[in-house]
Motif scaffolding. Structure first.
Motif, PDB file in Angstrom:
ATOM      1  N   HIS A 104     -10.860  29.747   0.915  1.00 18.24           N
ATOM      2  CA  HIS A 104     -12.230  30.258   0.964  1.00 18.24           C
ATOM      3  C   HIS A 104     -12.348  31.378   2.013  1.00 18.24           C
ATOM      4  O   HIS A 104     -11.837  31.242   3.126  1.00 18.24           O
ATOM      5  N   CYS A 132     -13.569  25.873  -6.755  1.00 24.34           N
ATOM      6  CA  CYS A 132     -13.326  24.684  -5.926  1.00 24.34           C
ATOM      7  C   CYS A 132     -14.496  23.716  -6.068  1.00 24.34           C
ATOM      8  O   CYS A 132     -15.640  24.118  -6.243  1.00 24.34           O
ATOM      9  N   CYS A 134     -15.531  21.646  -3.725  1.00 22.28           N
ATOM     10  CA  CYS A 134     -15.994  21.147  -2.426  1.00 22.28           C
ATOM     11  C   CYS A 134     -17.459  21.456  -2.152  1.00 22.28           C
ATOM     12  O   CYS A 134     -18.031  20.938  -1.197  1.00 22.28           O
ATOM     13  N   ARG A 191     -18.659  24.490  -1.360  1.00 19.16           N
ATOM     14  CA  ARG A 191     -18.851  25.730  -0.601  1.00 19.16           C
ATOM     15  C   ARG A 191     -19.191  26.873  -1.562  1.00 19.16           C
ATOM     16  O   ARG A 191     -18.694  26.895  -2.696  1.00 19.16           O
TER      17      ARG A 191
HETATM   18 ZN   LIG Z   1     -13.237  24.180  -1.252  1.00 20.17          ZN
END
Ligand SMILES: [Zn+2]
Length: 449
Positions: free
Chosen positions: A266, A322, A324, A326
């Motif tokens: 990232h 991703c 996650c 973010r």
């Molecule tokens: Zn991530």
């Protein structure tokens, strides 16, 4: 805070539209600040652009690029620090230089106290995302010289409240023993050196998989995002390996791999602006297309960095690659190498990265080198390898050399690699910035005299 997966929950999950608006506002502020620098006063005036002209993303493209040769020229014009810094050394607290491995004059960078606080903060984004917390014991396998390397990580660990063990300049064996003796849970090193520590542990009969290390933070070389290299590091350490990347030019990291490991890292987009451009035209390329990284730092104050051409080869993909949560976009595969890393041998493209990916399938290979030469008028490419515990007439070699030869040819349009065993301890070992491609071709033919 302790339970959040994010170091900066608000910024790391900010909707893209707001994030982009924030970047534009920060960019205007940085350009205004840069007018204190003699270098930028000149280049901005020449381009006829100032902070108040930046209202859209199209305006941003009016800002001139900064190149490494320009930075070096500014340094030579006014030694020792050049015309980029906004103030004299009396406002700085430390000097760092690039590693100078390529034999070129190193680039010199001054940083203020505020810059160092910022550098540590950037590392905290990355280390927190890798799961590092205040109860961790971080071992920094790094020489602590004038090369900036893991200095920022050191301060980031302190900022997190973790216990830091500075590895410093000492033999690899000693470092392995300290990692085990002090119960390190985190080890920071280059990918190459992480493998070397593992080899040394094996030689000493120490099983790192049963040690307390559970995270390896990688930086300093593109290999941290080569899946095969990372898998080998994770296997040998019995730990999760997370890639990061930074550079002396911005004093800290600009991207980090989170614990979800999406196959890339990232970008810390609330603190850096990362553009990807076509190397030849300087025009932006889209998601998924390879291009050159161009970085603007919002945080470094002594040396403003605006649209710096890094020569790093990257491919940007959207944040939602991703899981996650973010909203920071991702460089797929991390930094994939240098834009000039690719070379042609008899018309076939050869990337050092692709060769390394093949080599890392075979953990018995301790070190390797790619050597390109000219014989008569023909280019020849060879892969030299050293095996761990290599013997004169190594019984593993016939099968391994056949395998390498076939795999290398298959990945390179049938190109014939000469595969050879190098005598033990003859290939260079690296702690920083491994350089394993040696191009010794004769490029300039002198006319007969
Ligand atoms: Zn991530």
């Amino acid at each position: 805070m302790a339970d959040s997966p994010y170091w900066n929950p608000k910024m790391e999950t900010l909707p893209r539209e707001q994030l982009r608006a924030l970047q534009l506002a920060k960019l205007r502020r940085v350009v205004r600040w840069a007018e204190r620098s003699e270098h930028y006063r000149g280049t901005l005036a020449a381009a006829g652009v100032g902070p108040d002209d930046l209202s859209t993303w199209d305006d941003v493209r009016r800002l001139p690029f900064l190149t490494r040769p320009e930075w070096m020229a500014a340094q030579e014009r006014r030694p020792p620090y050049g015309t980029l810094p906004v103030a004299g050394h009396e406002r700085a607290i430390r000097l760092h230089t690039t590693s100078g491995t390529s034999g070129k004059t190193p680039l010199r960078a001054l940083d203020s106290r505020k810059d160092w606080a910022w550098a540590a903060e950037m590392w905290c984004y990355g280390m927190w995302a890798a799961g590092i917390r205040s109860s961790d014991v971080g071992y920094v396998a790094f020489g602590y010289g004038s090369f900036i390397g893991f200095w920022g990580l050191h301060y980031g660990l302190e900022k997190l409240g973790a216990l830091v063990i500075p590895g410093g300049a000492q033999p690899t064996e000693q470092r392995v023993r300290q990692i085990v003796d002090f119960g390190a849970t985190v080890v920071a090193s280059t990918p190459t050196y992480a493998l070397r520590l593992a080899q040394e542990a094996q030689r000493l009969g120490i099983d790192l998989r049963s040690s307390s290390v559970r995270t390896v933070i990688l930086s300093g070389e593109p290999a941290g995002s080569i899946p095969e290299t990372k898998a080998l590091i994770e296997e040998q350490w019995g730990a999760i390996a997370c890639d990061t990347a930074g550079m002396t030019e911005i004093s800290t990291i600009f991207m980090f791999e989170c614990s979800h490991q999406p196959g890339g890292a990232h970008i810390i987009e609330d603190h850096v602006l990362e553009e990807v451009v076509d190397t030849a035209t300087g025009e932006p390329v889209g998601y998924g297309e390879p291009g050159e990284r161009v970085v603007t730092s919002f945080g470094r104050s002594m040396i403003p960095l605006i649209r710096y051409r890094t020569a790093d080869l990257v491919v940007k993909v959207p944040a939602n690659r991703c899981s996650c949560g973010r909203t920071f976009d991702i460089y797929d595969g991390g930094v994939r190498g240098r834009v000039d890393d690719m070379t042609k041998v008899r018309g076939t493209n050869v990337y050092a990265r692709a060769v390394e990916a093949i080599v890392r399938h075979r953990p018995e290979i301790e070190e390797f080198q790619i050597r390109i030469t000219t014989e008569q008028i023909r280019d020849e490419i060879a892969l030299l390898v050293e095996l761990s515990g290599q013997t004169g007439d190594d019984p593993r070699w016939p099968e391994l050399s056949d395998w390498l030869h076939k795999e290398l040819a298959a990945a390179h349009e049938g190109l014939n690699f000469r595969v050879a065993l190098a005598p033990p301890d003859t290939l260079p070992r690296f702690e920083l910035k491994a350089k394993r491609l040696l191009d010794e071709r004769i490029t300039v033919q002198r006319s007969a005299s």
